[in-house]
Motif scaffolding. Structure first.
Motif, short mmCIF file in Angstrom:
data_model
loop_
_atom_site.label_atom_id
_atom_site.label_comp_id
_atom_site.label_asym_id
_atom_site.label_seq_id
_atom_site.Cartn_x
_atom_site.Cartn_y
_atom_site.Cartn_z
N ARG A 101 0.86 -1.19 0.00
CA ARG A 101 0.00 0.00 0.00
C ARG A 101 0.88 1.23 0.00
O ARG A 101 1.94 1.24 0.63
CB ARG A 101 -0.88 0.01 1.25
N ASN B 108 0.71 5.84 -0.05
CA ASN B 108 -0.13 7.03 0.09
C ASN B 108 0.01 7.89 -1.16
O ASN B 108 0.64 7.47 -2.14
CB ASN B 108 0.21 7.80 1.37
N ASP B 109 -0.53 9.11 -1.12
CA ASP B 109 -0.49 9.96 -2.31
C ASP B 109 0.90 10.51 -2.62
O ASP B 109 1.11 11.12 -3.66
CB ASP B 109 -1.50 11.11 -2.18
N LYS B 110 1.86 10.27 -1.73
CA LYS B 110 3.25 10.65 -1.97
C LYS B 110 4.09 9.45 -2.38
O LYS B 110 5.31 9.52 -2.39
CB LYS B 110 3.83 11.32 -0.73
N GLN C 115 4.68 6.90 -0.73
CA GLN C 115 5.37 6.28 0.41
C GLN C 115 4.70 4.95 0.73
O GLN C 115 3.48 4.86 0.77
CB GLN C 115 5.28 7.17 1.65
N ILE D 79 3.15 2.23 2.93
CA ILE D 79 2.46 2.26 4.21
C ILE D 79 2.88 1.02 5.00
O ILE D 79 2.69 -0.11 4.54
CB ILE D 79 0.93 2.29 4.04
N ARG E 12 1.37 3.73 9.31
CA ARG E 12 2.26 4.88 9.15
C ARG E 12 3.05 4.76 7.85
O ARG E 12 3.49 3.67 7.48
CB ARG E 12 3.24 4.96 10.31
N PRO E 13 3.30 5.89 7.17
CA PRO E 13 4.13 5.84 5.96
C PRO E 13 5.60 5.69 6.32
O PRO E 13 6.07 6.26 7.29
CB PRO E 13 3.86 7.19 5.28
N ASN F 288 -3.43 -0.48 -5.18
CA ASN F 288 -3.95 0.80 -4.73
C ASN F 288 -4.87 1.42 -5.77
O ASN F 288 -5.75 2.21 -5.45
CB ASN F 288 -2.79 1.77 -4.46
#
Length: 157
Positions: free
Chosen positions: A97, A99-101, A103, A105, A110-111, A125
């Motif tokens: 997974r 995130n939008d950056k 990174q 997960i 937490r990223p 994703n």
């Protein structure tokens, strides 16, 4: 319309798929039970206007989800061409997974500070139910750029 929009990837053995004079022939040949009903629904949703493939022409559909916002033309004039597309699980589908950056997960939600992913490894994703050819290149390009930019920011700090 043949050849004006369909990319060459849909050539089958050096030619386009089977050409038919009627949609119901394709429906029968490819065993697509809802083809005629789906095309009729799409055609009814198309708004009238002048088609212009060189710009956003506003030819949209009404009442479809998702709506088509430009270049919506009724599927009415033969020949009708059919070719099979089959989504499937490829490579590391449904991997990590992000995130939008971009990174990764980690467990606990937490990223990761310095771990990024793009392309097939993070396809789940974007692609929740199946894979269609070319998506790996698209998400590799988009998320590769995002991941690279984010990694560069952290390398400077």
């Amino acid at each position: 319309m043949t050849g004006s929009i369909l990319p060459s990837i849909f050539l089958m053995k050096g030619r386009w798929g089977p050409r038919r004079a009627r949609r119901d022939e394709l429906e029968h040949e490819h065993k697509i039970e809802a083809l005629s009903a789906t095309v009729a629904r799409f055609n009814a949703a198309c708004r009238p206007g002048a088609f212009d493939g060189s710009r956003l022409d506003g030819l949209r559909t009404d009442g479809l989800d998702p709506p088509k916002t430009n270049w919506a033309r009724p599927i009415a004039e033969p020949p009708f061409i059919g070719y099979p597309l089959r989504p499937g699980i490829t490579f590391t589908y449904l991997g990590v997974r992000v995130n939008d950056k971009a990174q990764v997960i980690m467990e606990g939600g937490r990223p990761a500070a310095n771990l990024f992913a793009a392309g097939e490894i993070m396809a789940g994703n974007i692609l929740g139910k199946g894979y269609l050819a070319g998506f790996g290149m698209a998400i590799g390009t988009v998320f590769g750029r995002i991941a690279g930019e984010e990694a560069a920011k952290r390398a400077r700090n």
